[in-house]
Design a protein around this motif. Structure first.
Motif, PDB file in Angstrom:
ATOM      1  N   PRO A  89     -21.374  -9.538 -12.941  1.00 27.65           N
ATOM      2  CA  PRO A  89     -19.927  -9.318 -12.916  1.00 27.65           C
ATOM      3  C   PRO A  89     -19.599  -7.877 -12.541  1.00 27.65           C
ATOM      4  N   VAL A  90     -18.533  -7.688 -11.794  1.00 26.37           N
ATOM      5  CA  VAL A  90     -18.108  -6.349 -11.401  1.00 26.37           C
ATOM      6  C   VAL A  90     -16.590  -6.326 -11.325  1.00 26.37           C
ATOM      7  N   THR A  91     -16.014  -5.227 -11.719  1.00 27.42           N
ATOM      8  CA  THR A  91     -14.553  -5.059 -11.687  1.00 27.42           C
ATOM      9  C   THR A  91     -14.205  -3.891 -10.772  1.00 27.42           C
ATOM     10  N   ILE A  92     -13.254  -4.099  -9.883  1.00 28.98           N
ATOM     11  CA  ILE A  92     -12.770  -3.017  -9.025  1.00 28.98           C
ATOM     12  C   ILE A  92     -11.252  -2.909  -9.169  1.00 28.98           C
ATOM     13  N   SER A  93     -10.759  -1.712  -9.043  1.00 30.92           N
ATOM     14  CA  SER A  93      -9.309  -1.501  -9.068  1.00 30.92           C
ATOM     15  C   SER A  93      -8.801  -1.341  -7.642  1.00 30.92           C
ATOM     16  N   VAL A  94      -7.664  -1.943  -7.357  1.00 34.18           N
ATOM     17  CA  VAL A  94      -7.081  -1.936  -6.013  1.00 34.18           C
ATOM     18  C   VAL A  94      -5.630  -1.488  -6.105  1.00 34.18           C
ATOM     19  N   ALA A  95      -5.210  -0.642  -5.197  1.00 32.74           N
ATOM     20  CA  ALA A  95      -3.826  -0.180  -5.173  1.00 32.74           C
ATOM     21  C   ALA A  95      -3.268  -0.261  -3.768  1.00 32.74           C
ATOM     22  N   TYR A  96      -1.997  -0.589  -3.677  1.00 32.13           N
ATOM     23  CA  TYR A  96      -1.325  -0.637  -2.383  1.00 32.13           C
ATOM     24  C   TYR A  96       0.158  -0.428  -2.596  1.00 32.13           C
ATOM     25  N   ALA A  97       0.835   0.033  -1.554  1.00 26.44           N
ATOM     26  CA  ALA A  97       2.276   0.273  -1.628  1.00 26.44           C
ATOM     27  C   ALA A  97       3.012  -1.050  -1.556  1.00 26.44           C
ATOM     28  N   THR A  98       4.023  -1.214  -2.393  1.00 25.75           N
ATOM     29  CA  THR A  98       4.711  -2.505  -2.467  1.00 25.75           C
ATOM     30  C   THR A  98       6.198  -2.378  -2.151  1.00 25.75           C
ATOM     31  N   GLY A  99       6.536  -1.479  -1.244  1.00 24.69           N
ATOM     32  CA  GLY A  99       7.945  -1.320  -0.888  1.00 24.69           C
ATOM     33  C   GLY A  99       8.529  -2.542  -0.208  1.00 24.69           C
ATOM     34  N   ASP A 100       7.677  -3.306   0.495  1.00 21.40           N
ATOM     35  CA  ASP A 100       8.132  -4.494   1.206  1.00 21.40           C
ATOM     36  C   ASP A 100       7.692  -5.738   0.434  1.00 21.40           C
ATOM     37  N   PRO A 101       8.633  -6.575  -0.035  1.00 15.57           N
ATOM     38  CA  PRO A 101       8.281  -7.745  -0.854  1.00 15.57           C
ATOM     39  C   PRO A 101       7.332  -8.717  -0.160  1.00 15.57           C
ATOM     40  N   ALA A 102       7.503  -8.920   1.147  1.00 14.09           N
ATOM     41  CA  ALA A 102       6.653  -9.871   1.867  1.00 14.09           C
ATOM     42  C   ALA A 102       5.204  -9.389   1.892  1.00 14.09           C
ATOM     43  N   THR A 103       5.016  -8.091   2.107  1.00 17.96           N
ATOM     44  CA  THR A 103       3.665  -7.533   2.121  1.00 17.96           C
ATOM     45  C   THR A 103       3.025  -7.638   0.748  1.00 17.96           C
ATOM     46  N   LYS A 104       3.784  -7.328  -0.282  1.00 14.82           N
ATOM     47  CA  LYS A 104       3.290  -7.422  -1.658  1.00 14.82           C
ATOM     48  C   LYS A 104       2.801  -8.837  -1.956  1.00 14.82           C
ATOM     49  N   GLN A 105       3.598  -9.826  -1.603  1.00  9.13           N
ATOM     50  CA  GLN A 105       3.235 -11.211  -1.857  1.00  9.13           C
ATOM     51  C   GLN A 105       2.003 -11.615  -1.062  1.00  9.13           C
ATOM     52  N   ALA A 106       1.927 -11.184   0.182  1.00 10.19           N
ATOM     53  CA  ALA A 106       0.794 -11.547   1.030  1.00 10.19           C
ATOM     54  C   ALA A 106      -0.510 -10.977   0.496  1.00 10.19           C
ATOM     55  N   ILE A 107      -0.490  -9.728   0.032  1.00 13.70           N
ATOM     56  CA  ILE A 107      -1.702  -9.113  -0.508  1.00 13.70           C
ATOM     57  C   ILE A 107      -2.093  -9.775  -1.819  1.00 13.70           C
TER      58      ILE A 107
END
Length: 449
Positions: free
Chosen positions: A53-71
């Motif tokens: 098992p391995v855990t990674i943290s991921v971050a991304y900008a979510t200014g655009d709702p469509a992009t947030k949902q897609a990611i």
């Protein structure tokens, strides 16, 4: 003993040997591929291929709702297909504060393992990013470099902005042809104004939205003729008070003063689609990521998209490859399990099975070497046509240039705020550009210390 007898004896010995080997192999060893000795203790454990098992943290900008949902959709699908990998710490920020948010995460020791990077130079110079693993390079058609090294897996191509317009508003104002020059575009604004509708909606409440119009004028007055202008500004051989920059900002001020909806400073980027479909404004200058939001707001709304020409009729768009995309943190690169998990995620993200739906959701420009097919609407088809047109020059927004042409990272937001004040205060363009020179030089000096 004859030669024939010797051969028969050898054959008998070989058969007996094979039988004994087969019997020995069918003992208590029921796992294919188990190389443990057959006389190993019963509690010694078996060798399996189950990953740790391995855990990674991921971050991304979510200014655009469509992009947030897609990611988020892609991340969920990845974890379902890779049960041993857990992804946590999904970013919940907006685009205009993303850089500051990442700096804060770094300050408290929570810099993400995998991060959507928009300010690569800042974090490479700070030692926070590792190079993109070499085996991932072949996934992409073009990879931009910083100091001749690769740090980003580009999520989408650098998308152009354009005029998204209401077909009904154009028809009601008697507009039958799209503009062939910027002056013709201004004539259209006068017709829209006379028809009683706000010609242009701007989401000025979100500072990043200011960049669309500001950079239209900078690209068409400055960067189209001098792509190295930023490096010259850093070297103080050009100035914001030069005639081409003053012309760009004069055009910007005139457009905002005359044709932009009066509530622009309190209008959020997420409100612009609603204002367009409800007939409160006729046009929005933005990128293809807005197309899905407009369709969602009103599936029956009829609208078009076109690249806005320059005064001489030429078209120059934001579209060169940017130094941005998924990046691996330097700290995560020290953990081989995390590196393998991140490589698996990036391969998964850009696999056509996932990448196609992602691009369709965000109306993105593909970056992969492998061909990706996805359904597009009329407006996105026009965007892709513009991007593929060899006669259309491609440039970058002021803050997207990299290498010697990178601007001080803190300058962009300051500059956009200054230009908001220029309009609100009906300021003198030349005076505001003097302030820009002073601030730019101060930022450069501060970053060198």
């Amino acid at each position: 003993m004859t030669k024939k007898s010797v051969l028969q004896l050898c054959s008998i010995i070989l058969v007996i040997s094979l039988v004994l080997t087969a019997c020995g192999g069918n003992g208590n060893n029921t796992n294919k591929g188990n190389n443990s000795p057959t006389n190993a203790p019963a509690n010694s454990g078996e060798v399996t291929d189950t990953p740790q098992p391995v855990t990674i943290s991921v971050a991304y900008a979510t200014g655009d709702p469509a992009t947030k949902q897609a990611i988020e959709t892609t991340i969920d699908a990845f974890m379902k297909a890779n049960s041993h990998i857990t992804i946590k710490n999904i970013s919940e920020t907006t685009g205009d504060s993303y850089l500051d948010w990442l700096k804060t995460k770094d300050a408290v020791g929570e810099f993400p393992d995998l991060v959507e990077m928009r300010d690569t130079k800042v974090f490479v110079d700070a030692g926070k990013l590792a190079e993109l693993p070499e085996e991932l390079h072949s996934l992409f058609e073009v990879l931009p470099t910083y100091e001749e090294k690769y740090y980003n897996a580009p999520m989408t191509g650098n998308a152009p902005q354009g005029i998204i317009y209401s077909k009904k508003a154009y028809a009601d104002a008697g507009i039958t042809e799209l503009p062939k020059s910027y002056d013709e575009f201004i004539e259209i604004q006068e017709k829209l104004l006379a028809s009683g509708i706000s010609p242009i909606v701007v989401g000025g409440k979100d500072l990043f939205h200011m960049g669309f119009w500001v950079n239209y004028f900078l690209i068409n007055n400055v960067f189209k003729d001098d792509p190295d202008w930023n490096s010259k500004r850093t070297a103080q051989t050009v100035s914001f008070t030069d005639a081409n920059v003053v012309q760009a900002m004069t055009d910007y001020k005139e457009l905002f003063s005359k044709y932009v909806d009066k509530g622009w400073l309190s209008t959020g980027d997420n409100q612009t689609a609603s204002m367009l479909v409800t007939g409160k404004a006729a046009q929005l200058y933005s990128g293809p990521w807005m197309l899905g939001q407009i369709e969602e707001a009103d599936p029956a709304f009829e609208f078009g998209f076109y690249a806005l020409p320059n005064r001489d009729g030429s078209v120059v768009i934001n579209g060169l490859p940017a130094l941005a995309g998924w990046s691996l943190s330097a700290e995560a690169a020290k953990d081989q399990d995390k590196v393998e998990a991140i490589k698996s995620f990036i391969n998964f993200f850009f696999d056509p099975a996932q990448y196609g739906p992602y691009l369709a959701t965000v109306n993105g420009i593909p970056t992969t070497a492998a061909e990706v097919s996805y359904e597009t609407n009329e407006q996105m088809a026009e965007v892709l046509k513009i991007m593929a047109d060899p006669s259309i020059q491609k440039s970058m927004m002021i803050n997207n240039w990299f290498g010697e042409n990178a601007i001080p990272p803190q300058f962009r937001n300051w500059f956009y705020k200054l230009l908001q004040e220029l309009v609100v205060n009906n300021g003198d363009v030349a005076d505001y550009m003097k302030q820009s020179d002073t601030e730019y030089d101060s930022n450069v000096k501060a970053n060198q210390q």
